[in-house]
Write an enzyme that holds these catalytic residues in place. Sequence first.
Site, PDB file in Angstrom:
ATOM      1  N   ALA A   1     -25.565  -4.509 -14.333  1.00 50.36           N
ATOM      2  CA  ALA A   1     -26.441  -4.064 -15.124  1.00 50.36           C
ATOM      3  C   ALA A   1     -28.627  -3.339 -14.634  1.00 50.36           C
ATOM      4  CB  ALA A   1     -27.120  -4.740 -16.254  1.00 50.36           C
TER       5      ALA A   1
ATOM      6  N   SER B   1     -23.292  -6.484 -17.575  1.00 55.79           N
ATOM      7  CA  SER B   1     -23.022  -6.760 -16.518  1.00 55.79           C
ATOM      8  C   SER B   1     -21.884  -7.632 -16.052  1.00 55.79           C
ATOM      9  CB  SER B   1     -24.056  -7.415 -15.550  1.00 55.79           C
ATOM     10  OG  SER B   1     -24.312  -7.980 -14.861  1.00 55.79           O
TER      11      SER B   1
ATOM     12  N   THR C   1     -18.383   5.625  -3.600  1.00 57.80           N
ATOM     13  CA  THR C   1     -17.068   4.987  -4.214  1.00 57.80           C
ATOM     14  C   THR C   1     -16.966   3.844  -4.859  1.00 57.80           C
ATOM     15  OG1 THR C   1     -16.465   5.960  -1.480  1.00 57.80           O
ATOM     16  CG2 THR C   1     -14.796   4.000  -2.581  1.00 57.80           C
TER      17      THR C   1
ATOM     18  N   CYS D   1     -35.427 -14.459 -12.709  1.00 59.32           N
ATOM     19  CA  CYS D   1     -35.400 -13.444 -11.899  1.00 59.32           C
ATOM     20  C   CYS D   1     -36.689 -13.194 -11.662  1.00 59.32           C
ATOM     21  CB  CYS D   1     -35.059 -11.267 -12.832  1.00 59.32           C
ATOM     22  SG  CYS D   1     -33.627 -11.954 -12.896  1.00 59.32           S
TER      23      CYS D   1
HETATM   24  N1  PMP Z   1     -30.817  -7.943 -18.553  1.00 58.05           N
HETATM   25  C1  PMP Z   1     -30.428  -8.974 -18.459  1.00 58.05           C
HETATM   26  C2  PMP Z   1     -31.636  -8.961 -19.950  1.00 58.05           C
HETATM   27  C3  PMP Z   1     -30.425 -10.126 -17.744  1.00 58.05           C
HETATM   28  O1  PMP Z   1     -30.372 -10.809 -17.745  1.00 58.05           O
HETATM   29  C4  PMP Z   1     -30.009  -9.550 -16.120  1.00 58.05           C
HETATM   30  C5  PMP Z   1     -29.533 -10.746 -15.400  1.00 58.05           C
HETATM   31  N2  PMP Z   1     -30.604 -11.086 -14.945  1.00 58.05           N
HETATM   32  C6  PMP Z   1     -30.258  -8.259 -15.708  1.00 58.05           C
HETATM   33  C7  PMP Z   1     -30.815  -7.283 -16.329  1.00 58.05           C
HETATM   34  C8  PMP Z   1     -30.253  -7.635 -14.523  1.00 58.05           C
HETATM   35  O2  PMP Z   1     -28.217  -7.677 -14.392  1.00 58.05           O
HETATM   36  P1  PMP Z   1     -27.823  -7.386 -13.062  1.00 58.05           P
HETATM   37  O3  PMP Z   1     -27.487  -8.798 -12.092  1.00 58.05           O
HETATM   38  O4  PMP Z   1     -26.299  -6.978 -13.454  1.00 58.05           O
HETATM   39  O5  PMP Z   1     -28.551  -6.224 -12.127  1.00 58.05           O
END
Ligand code: PMP
Length: 381
Positions: free
Chosen positions: A69, A199, A237, A323
């Site tokens: 994502a 995701s 790929t 994050c």
């Molecule tokens: N958007 C939100 C709301 C998420 O919670 C996250 C994952 N922490 C992401 C985006 C990023 O997703 P990915 O780990 O697949 O890059």
Amino acid sequence: MIYFDNAATTKPCDEAVKAVSDALKTNWSNPSSLHGLGLKAEQAVNSAREIIAKSLDTDSECIYFTSGATESNNLAIFSTAKTIGRHKKKIVTTAIEHPSVLQPIKYLEENGFEAVYVKPDKSGEINPADIVSAVDDNTCLVTCQLVNNETGYILPISKAYKAIKRLYPKVITHCDCVQGFMKLNVSANSLNSDLISLSGHKIYGPKGVGALYVKKGVRVLPVNFGGGQEKGVRSGTEAVPNIAGFGVAVEAFSKSIDKRYEKMCELSNYLFKQTETVEGVKVNKFSESSPYIASVTVDNIKSETLLHYLEQNGIYVSSGSACSKGKKSGVLKAFGYDDRAIDSTIRLSFSYENKMSEIDEFIKQVKNAQAELVKIGQKRN
Ligand code: PMP
């Protein structure tokens, strides 16, 4: 082990593990190769594409695979900046987005774009009218998440986007649907979104795979250039094993969206009820929230201290967003949490494998932490 960190990532389901392993062993060819082995790999990618399209009630040609994502969000934002954003320089978003939305927008702000960050109002929630009124003739993109990853709050984007599309049909609407996909009943139409990010690893699929839904007629320009895979939108790929795993994880989840949702409601209601009588513990509530995520404030204990205490007792939670490791959450501040609450808030996020007895154990350990951390002097004044 009690794993309450499913918004950070989920344990891949058996179906996904098998699909990844099978593809690695027996379907490792390049989907672009013209021979039969390539065709077999291409079929695996397209079969996953169909499953994911079906889950959003749309056509498979609207689904583009990415590495996750983060990439889907970057692609949605930078592509729109390159198309409509050539003439219209305003982006509307919210103050509670994931960094994979906020950081690309910050970059664009440094490069001539203007951004408006809609905040939760006095009620602590986002008013759809505030999103709509931030949009004007100079706006190229509105991007909002469906479910906030730190609190579980459900944003009123469907309502806001409907009004925006009526007033400004050319504005691109994007939804970071990571924490809502499969967990709430959503479809491409119901979200009123031109672009939707998904995701794999939040829904029991593998990490390193995601998708971007692109509504028919919406132009997406690539961010990276190369072999022209994914109709030129995302060169590179295709990660066949991950894509195959993503597809079967969605298929497996699709069979029990409602059943799992009900179970999550039972779990989160149980947590709420059981904590009501525990002094100093509060489950932060919203008028609309995902039962998969609970934001819990434990007064006077730093979230990181509590996180490690719980971990020593086999319980895995998160302090705010995984994050924003180590950083004070700007998101909780935007929700109106005061500094003390921000420091003392943890996130519990559930999966279908969690049980009520695990909530009981969590509460028992929080009570122990309240008693013990006072004893050893780690409780804050
Ligand atoms: N958007 C939100 C709301 C998420 O919670 C996250 C994952 N922490 C992401 C985006 C990023 O997703 P990915 O780990 O697949 O890059």
